[in-house]
Write a protein that holds these residues in place. Structure first.
Motif, PDB file in Angstrom:
ATOM      1  N   VAL A 144     -35.907   8.158   6.112  1.00  0.00           N
ATOM      2  CA  VAL A 144     -36.664   9.140   5.341  1.00  0.00           C
ATOM      3  C   VAL A 144     -35.958   9.460   4.032  1.00  0.00           C
ATOM      4  N   TYR A 145     -34.632   9.308   4.019  1.00  0.00           N
ATOM      5  CA  TYR A 145     -33.857   9.599   2.800  1.00  0.00           C
ATOM      6  C   TYR A 145     -33.987   8.484   1.768  1.00  0.00           C
ATOM      7  N   ALA A 146     -34.423   7.302   2.209  1.00  0.00           N
ATOM      8  CA  ALA A 146     -34.522   6.160   1.303  1.00  0.00           C
ATOM      9  C   ALA A 146     -35.952   5.899   0.843  1.00  0.00           C
ATOM     10  N   ALA A 147     -36.918   6.477   1.549  1.00  0.00           N
ATOM     11  CA  ALA A 147     -38.322   6.241   1.203  1.00  0.00           C
ATOM     12  C   ALA A 147     -38.716   7.033  -0.036  1.00  0.00           C
ATOM     13  N   GLU A 148     -39.705   6.523  -0.734  1.00  0.00           N
ATOM     14  CA  GLU A 148     -40.206   7.235  -1.906  1.00  0.00           C
ATOM     15  C   GLU A 148     -40.884   8.522  -1.453  1.00  0.00           C
ATOM     16  N   SER A 149     -40.505   9.608  -2.069  1.00  0.00           N
ATOM     17  CA  SER A 149     -40.987  10.911  -1.614  1.00  0.00           C
ATOM     18  C   SER A 149     -42.468  11.127  -1.932  1.00  0.00           C
ATOM     19  N   LYS A 150     -43.166  11.743  -0.970  1.00  0.00           N
ATOM     20  CA  LYS A 150     -44.576  12.083  -1.179  1.00  0.00           C
ATOM     21  C   LYS A 150     -44.734  13.471  -1.780  1.00  0.00           C
ATOM     22  N   SER A 151     -43.654  14.267  -1.744  1.00  0.00           N
ATOM     23  CA  SER A 151     -43.701  15.624  -2.286  1.00  0.00           C
ATOM     24  C   SER A 151     -43.152  15.640  -3.709  1.00  0.00           C
ATOM     25  N   ASN A 152     -43.832  16.365  -4.581  1.00  0.00           N
ATOM     26  CA  ASN A 152     -43.385  16.479  -5.973  1.00  0.00           C
ATOM     27  C   ASN A 152     -42.541  17.731  -6.212  1.00  0.00           C
ATOM     28  N   LYS A 153     -42.214  18.437  -5.130  1.00  0.00           N
ATOM     29  CA  LYS A 153     -41.407  19.646  -5.283  1.00  0.00           C
ATOM     30  C   LYS A 153     -39.924  19.280  -5.330  1.00  0.00           C
ATOM     31  N   TYR A 154     -39.203  19.963  -6.209  1.00  0.00           N
ATOM     32  CA  TYR A 154     -37.776  19.700  -6.386  1.00  0.00           C
ATOM     33  C   TYR A 154     -36.953  20.870  -5.860  1.00  0.00           C
ATOM     34  N   CYS A 155     -35.766  20.537  -5.380  1.00  0.00           N
ATOM     35  CA  CYS A 155     -34.793  21.569  -5.030  1.00  0.00           C
ATOM     36  C   CYS A 155     -33.548  21.338  -5.891  1.00  0.00           C
TER      37      CYS A 155
END
Length: 288
Positions: free
Chosen positions: A67-78
């Motif tokens: 999950v850490y290597a997959a392209e993120s589906k969420s556009n929210k940043y922390c």
């Protein structure tokens, strides 16, 4: 004239008191800076090697299903933002927040603030915080960094946010500190940054991982985050102390120059007052 001289004398005493405070703060910052600088220099090779290793894995390996290597589906940043606990450090905190605002412009984001000034700044802006438990950067230990890393990984897996950025101030030298923001998760973001700087060769698997690349990678990521955060904390603390030392040194010099100018003005006023009294006495004697 006498009233004016009294006001100048009080002003001189006030500036002298301020100069004593700034000089004391400069000495305290200098004494703490040596240890903080040594810690930052010791941590820096680990900090850089850790980031370069993950960047190399991002560019050269294709097997990961983590999950850490997959392209993120969420556009929210922390954003993990590391600033100081106190002011009187020149533009240290302001420059960091400007760098952070420039990077986050137009993005939906939340923060994990480290440092009292960070907590205060984002509380005023009403920006959502992951947690405010790590509000004092001076109290952050290696254990706290691991706790922060596990919290970030947990929220990342839940989908609370899809990107993690680290914002801190790098210690360049005693007179120079540079704020910086870079991506630390997911791996696709790191890969994009790496490919911007240099053209990646044809992706290939260089290392065989046991029991498997995904399991190894998932175990490494929290350690990786903790290492980066601790390295950034060390750099930030050294930068804050160096900025405070420089600011207080400049304030002390300015106070000294101000005292010299006020003494000169006071002596001129005193001389003028004495001359006036002598003139009045002479004029009175001639009148008699």
């Amino acid at each position: 004239m006498a009233a004016n001289m009294k006001a100048v004398k009080l002003r001189i005493k006030s500036v002298q008191s301020t100069m004593q405070i700034t000089k004391a703060m400069e000495l305290v910052a200098s004494s703490k800076l040596r240890k903080a600088k040594e810690r930052a220099e010791v941590c820096r090779p680990y900090f850089r090697t850790l980031y370069e290793t993950l960047k190399e894995i991002a560019v050269n390996n294709t097997e990961f299903n983590s999950v850490y290597a997959a392209e993120s589906k969420s556009n929210k940043y922390c954003y993990v933002v590391i600033a100081g606990d106190r002011g009187l450090a020149g533009g240290y905190n302001a420059n960091l927040f400007k760098c952070m605002e420039a990077d986050s412009a137009g993005r939906d984001y939340m923060v994990l603030p480290i440092g009292k000034k960070t907590v205060e700044y984002y509380s005023r802006k009403e920006v959502e915080a992951v947690t405010e438990e790590f509000g004092e950067v001076a109290d952050i230990s290696v254990g706290d960094c691991f706790e922060i890393a596990h919290l970030l990984c947990k929220e990342f897996r839940k989908g609370t946010f899809g990107h993690i950025q680290l914002c801190y101030t790098g210690f360049v030298s005693m007179l120079s500190q540079k704020p910086d923001v870079f991506s630390i998760l997911p791996l696709t973001d790191i890969k994009e940054e790496a490919e911007k700087r240099e053209k990646a060769s044809v992706s290939r698997n260089l290392i065989l991982y046991e029991p498997g690349s995904t399991e190894v990678f998932d175990a490494i990521v929290p350690e990786y985050l903790a290492g980066l955060i601790y390295g950034a904390v060390c750099e930030s603390q050294a930068s804050e102390l160096a900025a405070r030392r420089t600011a207080m040194d400049a304030a002390t010099k300015n106070a000294g120059e101000m005292i010299d100018q006020l003494n000169l003005y006071y002596n001129r006023a005193r001389q003028a007052s004495i001359t006036q009294e002598i003139t009045e006495i002479v004029a009175g004697a001639e009148g008699v």
